[in-house]
Design an enzyme around this catalytic site. Structure first.
Site, short mmCIF file in Angstrom:
data_model
loop_
_atom_site.label_atom_id
_atom_site.label_comp_id
_atom_site.label_asym_id
_atom_site.label_seq_id
_atom_site.Cartn_x
_atom_site.Cartn_y
_atom_site.Cartn_z
N GLU A 205 0.83 -1.20 0.00
CA GLU A 205 0.00 0.00 0.00
C GLU A 205 0.87 1.26 0.00
OE1 GLU A 205 -3.15 -0.06 -0.38
OE2 GLU A 205 -3.69 -2.13 0.15
N CYS B 164 -7.52 -1.64 8.63
CA CYS B 164 -6.18 -1.65 8.02
C CYS B 164 -5.77 -0.25 7.60
CB CYS B 164 -6.14 -2.60 6.81
SG CYS B 164 -6.26 -4.32 7.30
N HIS C 243 -1.15 -5.70 2.25
CA HIS C 243 -2.40 -6.44 2.24
C HIS C 243 -2.15 -7.80 1.59
CE1 HIS C 243 -5.78 -3.41 3.07
NE2 HIS C 243 -6.03 -4.48 3.79
N1 PCA Z 1 -8.03 -6.73 7.18
C1 PCA Z 1 -8.96 -5.66 7.44
C2 PCA Z 1 -8.79 -5.32 8.89
C3 PCA Z 1 -8.02 -6.44 9.48
C4 PCA Z 1 -7.50 -7.20 8.34
O1 PCA Z 1 -6.72 -8.16 8.40
C5 PCA Z 1 -8.79 -4.47 6.48
O2 PCA Z 1 -8.41 -4.69 5.33
O3 PCA Z 1 -9.10 -3.35 6.87
#
Ligand code: PCA
Length: 214
Positions: A82, A145, A176
């Protein structure tokens, strides 16, 4: 050199969170061309307030030269690096504390967008050249996140404003990970280790440049 990796606890439809599975499998120390790197791991709660507070605490502890936050994207097709976070909380499901925001700012009066304090494009190119299924993302969502990345970018920026020039700025950002059916835990863990090696190189280059006579 000490790097912190975090992964999230289970939430929603994710009974196990592959981000924590991959992070918790990291070794506590790795050897890199620029020296040994200690790796700490922490699991973060899937609650806006607690995740943001914990990330701010990791930054202000002064313990880490780099902080890599990891979470799952159930619709992901690659390991996404990201590049930025937005100042907004919004989600289709509540967080694990029951909080269910619909467009509230994460930080009152905060910048709309904050860049992650790492060169996302360079990291993607480097990891791809090593064969990892990595892609760049400019959208970390508006769930927990994104809020953790916003807290990281905000507190790193505040810290580097307030300290003297001898302090090495923290590098970090958000990764991610896709479901395990898309990329295996082993591959994600190996990619995170490769990422740690690149981040260690940055830190070493910076401290070497400080040692040069002026
Ligand atoms: N993914 C979520 C929150 C916790 C996670 O592992 C997100 O993409 O916001």
């Amino acid at each position: 050199m000490r790097i912190l990796f975090t992964g999230f606890e289970p939430f929603g439809e994710h009974d196990v969170n592959p981000s924590w599975q991959a992070v918790s499998a990291l070794p506590s120390q790795i050897e890199t061309p620029t020296g040994a790197v200690a790796i700490d791991t922490q699991q973060l709660p899937v609650t806006y307030a607690d995740a943001m507070a914990q990330v701010r605490q990791f930054v202000s502890s002064g313990t880490y030269q780099a902080i890599v936050l990891c979470g799952v994207n159930g619709r992901g097709t690659a390991i996404d690096i990201e590049s930025q976070a937005v100042n907004e909380a919004s989600s289709s499901i509540p967080d694990n504390s029951g909080y269910h925001p619909h467009g509230e700012p994460l930080v009152q009066g905060g910048d709309d967008v904050l860049m992650a304090p790492w060169p996302a494009e360079y990291l993607v190119a480097t990891l791809r050249s090593q064969g990892f299924p990595v892609a760049q993302s400019h959208d970390a969502g508006k769930y927990v996140c994104n809020s953790s990345l916003y807290a990281l970018a905000d507190s790193v920026r505040n810290q580097s404003r307030g300290v003297d020039g001898d302090t090495t700025p923290i590098r970090g950002g958000f990764v991610h990970v896709p479901p395990t059916s898309v990329v295996s835990i082993e591959t994600v863990t190996a990619a995170l280790q490769a990422l740690a090696t690149v981040l260690a190189g940055f830190s070493q280059a910076l401290s070497n440049s400080r040692k040069l006579p002026d």
